[in-house]
Write a protein that holds these residues in place. Structure first.
Motif, short mmCIF file in Angstrom:
data_model
loop_
_atom_site.label_atom_id
_atom_site.label_comp_id
_atom_site.label_asym_id
_atom_site.label_seq_id
_atom_site.Cartn_x
_atom_site.Cartn_y
_atom_site.Cartn_z
N ARG A 175 -38.98 -83.48 40.29
CA ARG A 175 -38.65 -84.86 40.68
C ARG A 175 -39.86 -85.79 40.70
N VAL A 176 -41.04 -85.23 41.00
CA VAL A 176 -42.24 -86.05 41.12
C VAL A 176 -43.03 -85.94 39.82
N GLU A 177 -43.22 -87.05 39.14
CA GLU A 177 -43.95 -87.04 37.88
C GLU A 177 -45.45 -86.94 38.11
N GLY A 178 -46.13 -86.27 37.17
CA GLY A 178 -47.59 -86.27 37.21
C GLY A 178 -48.24 -84.91 37.23
N VAL A 179 -47.45 -83.83 37.46
CA VAL A 179 -48.02 -82.49 37.50
C VAL A 179 -47.58 -81.73 36.25
N ARG A 180 -48.54 -81.18 35.53
CA ARG A 180 -48.22 -80.32 34.38
C ARG A 180 -48.00 -78.91 34.89
N CYS A 181 -46.83 -78.36 34.64
CA CYS A 181 -46.47 -77.02 35.13
C CYS A 181 -46.54 -76.03 33.97
N ILE A 182 -47.24 -74.92 34.20
CA ILE A 182 -47.48 -73.93 33.16
C ILE A 182 -47.08 -72.56 33.70
N LEU A 183 -46.15 -71.93 33.04
CA LEU A 183 -45.63 -70.63 33.48
C LEU A 183 -46.50 -69.50 32.96
N GLY A 184 -46.85 -68.59 33.85
CA GLY A 184 -47.48 -67.33 33.48
C GLY A 184 -46.52 -66.20 33.78
N LEU A 185 -46.46 -65.21 32.91
CA LEU A 185 -45.48 -64.13 33.07
C LEU A 185 -45.96 -63.03 34.01
N PHE A 186 -47.15 -63.19 34.53
CA PHE A 186 -47.71 -62.26 35.52
C PHE A 186 -48.68 -63.05 36.37
N GLU A 187 -48.73 -62.76 37.65
CA GLU A 187 -49.53 -63.56 38.57
C GLU A 187 -51.02 -63.50 38.25
N GLY A 188 -51.50 -62.39 37.67
CA GLY A 188 -52.89 -62.32 37.27
C GLY A 188 -53.23 -63.30 36.17
N VAL A 189 -52.25 -63.64 35.34
CA VAL A 189 -52.44 -64.70 34.34
C VAL A 189 -52.56 -66.04 35.04
N VAL A 190 -51.73 -66.27 36.04
CA VAL A 190 -51.72 -67.54 36.78
C VAL A 190 -53.06 -67.79 37.46
N THR A 191 -53.55 -66.81 38.20
CA THR A 191 -54.80 -67.00 38.95
C THR A 191 -56.02 -67.03 38.03
N GLY A 192 -56.01 -66.21 36.97
CA GLY A 192 -57.12 -66.25 36.02
C GLY A 192 -57.18 -67.56 35.26
N ALA A 193 -56.01 -68.12 34.94
CA ALA A 193 -55.98 -69.41 34.26
C ALA A 193 -56.52 -70.51 35.16
N ALA A 194 -56.19 -70.45 36.45
CA ALA A 194 -56.72 -71.44 37.39
C ALA A 194 -58.24 -71.36 37.48
N ASP A 195 -58.79 -70.15 37.38
CA ASP A 195 -60.24 -69.97 37.37
C ASP A 195 -60.86 -70.64 36.14
N GLY A 196 -60.32 -70.30 34.95
CA GLY A 196 -60.85 -70.89 33.72
C GLY A 196 -60.72 -72.41 33.71
N TYR A 197 -59.61 -72.90 34.26
CA TYR A 197 -59.40 -74.35 34.33
C TYR A 197 -60.49 -75.01 35.17
N TYR A 198 -60.76 -74.47 36.35
CA TYR A 198 -61.76 -75.10 37.23
C TYR A 198 -63.13 -75.11 36.58
N ARG A 199 -63.48 -74.02 35.90
CA ARG A 199 -64.83 -73.95 35.33
C ARG A 199 -65.06 -75.04 34.29
N MET A 200 -64.00 -75.44 33.58
CA MET A 200 -64.17 -76.46 32.56
C MET A 200 -63.79 -77.86 33.06
#
Length: 515
Positions: A36-61
Motif C-alpha cells: 500500500r505504501v509506495e517507495g520500498v523495493r521488495c526483493i524475495l530471497g528463497l532462503f533467509e541466508g540469502v536475505v541477510t547476506g544480500a542486506a550485507d552486500g547492499y550496505y557495503r556498496m
C-alpha cells in the motif's frame, strides 16, 4: 493506519527503501503495508541466508541500511550465519522479525521461540514492540541504531497484533551522528611512531581502505616509506591501478609472520591488532612480531578520513606524489591449463573498470588477489566473518545497490552450495552479476587445514567429509535450473571466452571453472 504501515512509513523517513524478504503468516500485515505504501523495493530471497547476506552486500556498496523481513525465530535463525558476516563487516541492517500475536505466545504454538534470544548474538540492538502505537518510534530507533557508525545490526521484533493494531502515524528518524572524532593525542602518537626511525607499517581497515582516506594513506606511505597493509578480510577496499599500494595480510600464519617480521612500529587505523584466523599447534595467535610497538590511532567507528588527513598534514605529505599501483593490464592473455598464476594474470587483464568484486573464492582467491593490484580500478569485498555461503547473496545485494556497475562474484563450489538460491533472485531481478564458480570438487581449504593443525593424513572417512564428488556437481545445470545462463570452462582459453561472455551479458551469467 495500522502499526505495520506506520513502520513502513518510518523506514522511508529514514531513507530505508529496500527490503530483502522471506515472510510468513505473522508478517502478512507488514507485507500488505509494503503493497500500500509506495517507495520500498521488495526483493524475495528463497532462503533467509540469502536475505541477510544480500542486506550485507547492499550496505557495503550503498552506505545505508536495508531492511530484512524474516519469519519468527526459525526464519531469523536461518539468516544468522550471514548476519554474523555482516556484524564482522560492521554493516548496518534492520531486521524486521515477525512474532506471534502477544496474546498467542503463551499457548506455545509450534513456531513459538525465544526470538530475542536468537537475535542477540548477531545483533547490536534488539527490541520487541509492545503496542501498535509504539511501532513507529521503535522503528525509528532501529534505523538510528543501524546507522550508527560504522554500522550495526538492529533487530526489531514485531508481534502480529502490533502490526494490525491501530497506530498514530510514522515517526521522525534522526540524522546519523557523525563519526567519533580522533583525539589530537592519538594523531601525535601516530606521528611519533612514523618518525621513530624504525621500519613502520600502517594496518588499515574499514573506511580507511577507500576514498580520500586511502588517498591520504598513499601520500603518507610515499613520504615516510612505511608499508600499507590491509587486514586479511575487508568489508570494502578500493584497489587497482591508481589506488594506493596496499599489501593484504596473508591468511597463512607463516606468511603473515614473514610479512610483519621486520616491522617495529605498527599503526592501527580502522583495524585491530592482527591475529591468526585459527589457532595452530606451536604457532602464535597474535601476529605482532617481538619488539614491535603497536599504536592505535583510530578504531573502525572513528573519523578515519580525518585521522589520515591529520597525519598527512603533520608530515607535510600532501605535496609528495602518492605511492599508487601502476596499470598492469596490457599483458597478453594466458593460455593452456588452469593454474593459479594463470588465473591471476587472466583476471588482472579482464576485470573491467569500476567493477565490484565479491570474493568468496577461499583457497583459489588467495592466489590472485595480489596479482590484480594493477588491474583496472575496482572495489573488492571480502567475506568478513568466515561463515561460508556469503558470496552469492552479497553479490545480489551489491548489484541492487549499484545497478550501473558490473558485479563479479568469485565463489568456491562448496561455499556456493549453502546459498545457491541467490541465483534465482539474480535471475528474477535481472541483476548484472557474473559468477565464477571455482569447482575443485572439495572443501579444499579444509584439506589444507587438516595438515595445518597437525592432524593425521586423510583416510576414508575424512576424505568422504571433505570432497564434493560421487556425484560431481553440475553447476551449469544448477544455474539454468534457477534461470541463470551458464557455461563451463576447463582451460584458460575457455575461461577467457566464458568470462567475456559473462561480462557482455547485461543480466546474470555463471561460469563453472573446473579446477
Amino acid at each position: 493506519m495500522n502499526g505495520a504501515e506506520s513502520l513502513v512509513r518510518t523506514l522511508l523517513n529514514g531513507d530505508v527503501n529496500v527490503c530483502f524478504a522471506n515472510p510468513g503468516t505473522s508478517e502478512m500485515h507488514f507485507v500488505s503495508a509494503l503493497d500500500r505504501v509506495e517507495g520500498v523495493r521488495c526483493i524475495l530471497g528463497l532462503f533467509e541466508g540469502v536475505v541477510t547476506g544480500a542486506a550485507d552486500g547492499y550496505y557495503r556498496m550503498a552506505g545505508k541500511p536495508a531492511a530484512t523481513l524474516l519469519h519468527l525465530g526459525p526464519g531469523l535463525g536461518n539468516g544468522l550465519a550471514n548476519l554474523h558476516n555482516a556484524k564482522k563487516a560492521r554493516s548496518g541492517i534492520i531486521n524486521i522479525v515477525g512474532e506471534h500475536a502477544s496474546y498467542h505466545i503463551k499457548h506455545d504454538a509450534p513456531l513459538t521461540a525465544d526470538i530475542e534470544g536468537v537475535a542477540r548474538p548477531m545483533s547490536d540492538w534488539v527490541l520487541t514492540s509492545r503496542s501498535s502505537k509504539d511501532v513507529a518510534v521503535d522503528g525509528a530507533r532501529a534505523v538510528e541504531a543501524a546507522r550508527k557508525a560504522p554500522g550495526q545490526i538492529a533487530t526489531l521484533i514485531l508481534p502480529a497484533d502490533t502490526a494490525w493494531g491501530e497506530a498514530d502515524g510514522p515517526a521522525t528518524v534522526n540524522a546519523p551522528a557523525p563519526r567519533t572524532p580522533v583525539p589530537d593525542s592519538a594523531i601525535t602518537d601516530g606521528l611519533r611512531a612514523l618518525k621513530a626511525g624504525q621500519p613502520a607499517a600502517i594496518l588499515l581497515g574499514g573506511a580507511a581502505l577507500r576514498g580520500k582516506a586511502l588517498d591520504y594513506a598513499a601520500h603518507i606511505a610515499a613520504k615516510t616509506g612505511c608499508t600499507l597493509i590491509s587486514e586479511y578480510n575487508n568489508a570494502r577496499m578500493e584497489r587497482g591501478a591508481g589506488w594506493a599500494v596496499v599489501k593484504q595480510l596473508p591468511f597463512v600464519v607463516d606468511n603473515a609472520l614473514v610479512m610483519l617480521k621486520d616491522v617495529r612500529q605498527l599503526l592501527l587505523v580502522g583495524a585491530k591488532a592482527p591475529v591468526s584466523f585459527f589457532a595452530y599447534p606451536g604457532k602464535p595467535s597474535v601476529l605482532v612480531p617481538e619488539g614491535c610497538t603497536v599504536t592505535k590511532v583510530a578504531g573502525a567507528e572513528a573519523d578515519l578520513e580525518h585521522a589520515l588527513e591529520a597525519l598527512a598534514d603533520a608530515l607535510g605529505a600532501r605535496g609528495t606524489a602518492p605511492r599508487i599501483n601502476t596499470p598492469a593490464y596490457d599483458a597478453a592473455l594466458p593460455t593452456g591449463n588452469i593454474t593459479l598464476d594463470g588465473l591471476g594474470a587472466l583476471f588482472n587483464k579482464l576485470i573491467p573498470d569500476n567493477a565490484i568484486i565479491i570474493d568468496e573464492a577461499v583457497t583459489s582467491g588467495r592466489a590472485f588477489t595480489g596479482a590484480t593490484l594493477g588491474a583496472r580500478p575496482h572495489d573488492w569485498l571480502n567475506i568478513m566473518g568466515g561463515s561460508i555461503g556469503w558470496g552469492l547473496p552479497a553479490a545480489t545485494g551489491a548489484a541492487i545497490a549499484a545497478p550501473d556497475r558490473k558485479v563479479i562474484a568469485f565463489e568456491g563450489d562448496g561455499s556456493a552450495l549453502y546459498t545457491q538460491q541467490a541465483l534465482w533472485t539474480m535471475a528474477r531481478e535481472n541483476l548484472d552479476v557474473t559468477v565464477v564458480i571455482f569447482a575443485n570438487r572439495a572443501y579444499k581449504i579444509l584439506i589444507g587445514e587438516l595438515a595445518n593443525v597437525g592432524a593425521a593424513a586423510p583416510g576414508h572417512n575424512a576424505t568422504a567429509m571433505l570432497t564434493l564428488d560421487r556425484p560431481d556437481l553440475d553447476w551449469v545445470s544448477i544455474a539454468k535450473g534457477f534461470g541463470v545462463e551458464a557455461g563451463r570452462a576447463t582451460t584458460l582459453d575457455e575461461l577467457v571466452v566464458q568470462f567475456r561472455r559473462g561480462l557482455a551479458t547485461p543480466g546474470p551469467y555463471l561460469v563453472e571453472l573446473v579446477m
